[in-house]
Design a protein around this motif. Structure first.
Motif, short mmCIF file in Angstrom:
data_model
loop_
_atom_site.label_atom_id
_atom_site.label_comp_id
_atom_site.label_asym_id
_atom_site.label_seq_id
_atom_site.Cartn_x
_atom_site.Cartn_y
_atom_site.Cartn_z
N ALA A 184 0.98 -1.30 0.10
CA ALA A 184 -0.02 0.00 0.08
C ALA A 184 0.80 1.34 0.05
N VAL A 185 1.87 1.35 0.69
CA VAL A 185 3.05 2.40 0.78
C VAL A 185 3.52 2.36 -0.78
N ALA A 186 3.95 1.40 -1.18
CA ALA A 186 4.42 1.50 -2.55
C ALA A 186 3.50 2.07 -3.50
N GLU A 187 2.31 1.61 -3.62
CA GLU A 187 1.11 2.19 -4.31
C GLU A 187 0.89 3.64 -4.13
N ARG A 188 0.97 4.12 -2.89
CA ARG A 188 0.87 5.55 -2.58
C ARG A 188 2.14 6.47 -3.32
N PHE A 189 3.34 5.89 -3.03
CA PHE A 189 4.66 6.54 -3.71
C PHE A 189 4.23 6.67 -4.90
N LYS A 190 3.88 5.61 -5.60
CA LYS A 190 3.76 5.41 -7.06
C LYS A 190 2.80 6.95 -7.63
N MET A 191 1.75 6.71 -6.72
CA MET A 191 0.76 7.95 -7.08
C MET A 191 1.24 9.39 -6.97
N ALA A 192 2.25 9.46 -5.82
CA ALA A 192 2.88 10.77 -5.60
C ALA A 192 4.00 10.95 -6.46
N ASP A 193 4.39 10.27 -7.59
CA ASP A 193 5.71 10.58 -8.23
C ASP A 193 4.91 10.35 -9.73
N PRO A 194 4.48 11.59 -10.19
CA PRO A 194 3.93 11.79 -11.44
C PRO A 194 4.77 11.74 -12.60
N ASP A 195 6.12 12.26 -12.47
CA ASP A 195 7.20 12.01 -13.43
C ASP A 195 7.91 10.74 -13.38
N GLY A 196 7.45 9.96 -12.66
CA GLY A 196 8.24 8.54 -12.78
C GLY A 196 9.49 8.39 -12.68
N ASP A 197 10.15 9.47 -12.13
CA ASP A 197 11.66 9.22 -11.84
C ASP A 197 11.89 8.56 -10.66
N GLY A 198 11.02 8.05 -9.78
CA GLY A 198 11.41 6.99 -8.60
C GLY A 198 11.87 7.66 -7.63
N THR A 199 11.79 9.10 -7.50
CA THR A 199 11.97 9.80 -6.43
C THR A 199 10.84 10.85 -6.16
N ASP B 146 10.14 14.75 -4.58
CA ASP B 146 10.84 15.92 -3.84
C ASP B 146 9.76 16.75 -3.03
N ALA B 147 10.11 17.87 -2.53
CA ALA B 147 9.31 18.43 -1.62
C ALA B 147 7.74 18.75 -2.10
N LYS B 148 7.83 19.29 -3.54
CA LYS B 148 6.74 19.71 -4.04
C LYS B 148 5.84 18.24 -4.21
N GLU B 149 6.37 17.41 -4.40
CA GLU B 149 5.46 16.11 -4.94
C GLU B 149 4.99 15.69 -3.56
N LEU B 150 5.64 15.66 -2.47
CA LEU B 150 5.25 15.27 -0.99
C LEU B 150 4.18 16.31 -0.55
N ASN B 151 4.16 17.53 -1.12
CA ASN B 151 3.10 18.48 -0.75
C ASN B 151 1.83 18.31 -1.55
N SER B 152 1.93 17.21 -2.63
CA SER B 152 0.64 17.18 -3.46
C SER B 152 -0.39 16.35 -2.38
N LYS B 153 -1.47 16.18 -3.00
CA LYS B 153 -2.62 15.42 -2.43
C LYS B 153 -2.28 14.07 -2.27
N ALA B 154 -1.55 13.18 -3.17
CA ALA B 154 -1.02 12.16 -3.25
C ALA B 154 0.13 11.73 -2.43
N GLY B 155 1.09 12.87 -2.29
CA GLY B 155 2.10 12.88 -1.35
C GLY B 155 1.67 12.89 0.23
N LYS B 156 0.70 13.70 0.44
CA LYS B 156 0.09 13.86 1.87
C LYS B 156 -0.41 12.63 2.17
N ALA B 157 -0.97 11.72 1.21
CA ALA B 157 -1.63 10.56 1.52
C ALA B 157 -0.62 9.45 1.85
N LEU B 158 0.54 9.46 1.02
CA LEU B 158 1.62 8.63 1.21
C LEU B 158 2.20 9.26 2.77
N LEU B 159 2.60 10.48 3.02
CA LEU B 159 2.89 10.63 4.69
C LEU B 159 1.98 10.26 5.46
#
Length: 137
Positions: free
Chosen positions: A103-118, A120-133
């Motif tokens: 489930a964590v991996a799925e949320r990580f994937k959703m928070a990574d729209p550019d698909g680079d595997g990392t 950043d702060a902007k992605e973690l501030n997104s709705k999907a990033g906040k769901a992961l956090l």
């Protein structure tokens, strides 16, 4: 007198509730703060390996009854009922560590729209990033 007793109970309740989550995640976390807390290689981003390490520790901390799974009570609202159902392929109403990390991996994937595997702060501030956090705090 009753007011003092109630104030005492409130103080104890506040102290106990503050122990239930690490101090770093006790308040809503910004993407920048999350990167600083999770980024063990100090590259300014968070990768899946770093998130998985935090998620594994979170699972262990939440798993109070030593049955190897997290139930709704132990998850403490980190996943909705629908989210638990989606993350629970064996439909037993609980998540074992493998299911939780998936489930964590799925949320990580959703928070990574550019698909680079990392992330950043902007992605973690997104709705999907906040769901992961929310899942790993």
């Amino acid at each position: 007198m009753i007011l003092r007793v109630l104030s005492g109970f409130a103080a104890v309740a506040l102290a106990v509730s503050s122990l239930s989550a690490p101090a770093a995640f006790a308040k809503p976390v910004s993407g920048t703060s999350a990167v600083k807390m999770i980024d063990t290689d100090s590259d300014g981003t968070v990768d899946m390996k770093e998130v998985e390490a935090v998620a594994s520790t979170t699972f262990d901390r939440l798993e109070k009854d030593s049955d190897g799974t997290l139930d709704a009570r132990e998850l403490k609202g980190r996943l909705s009922a629908a989210g638990v159902k989606q993350a629970d392929p064996d439909s037993d109403g609980t998540l074992d560590k493998k299911e939780y990390l998936a489930a964590v991996a799925e949320r990580f994937k959703m928070a990574d729209p550019d698909g680079d595997g990392t992330l950043d702060a902007k992605e973690l501030n997104s709705k999907a990033g906040k769901a992961l956090l929310a899942l790993i705090k």
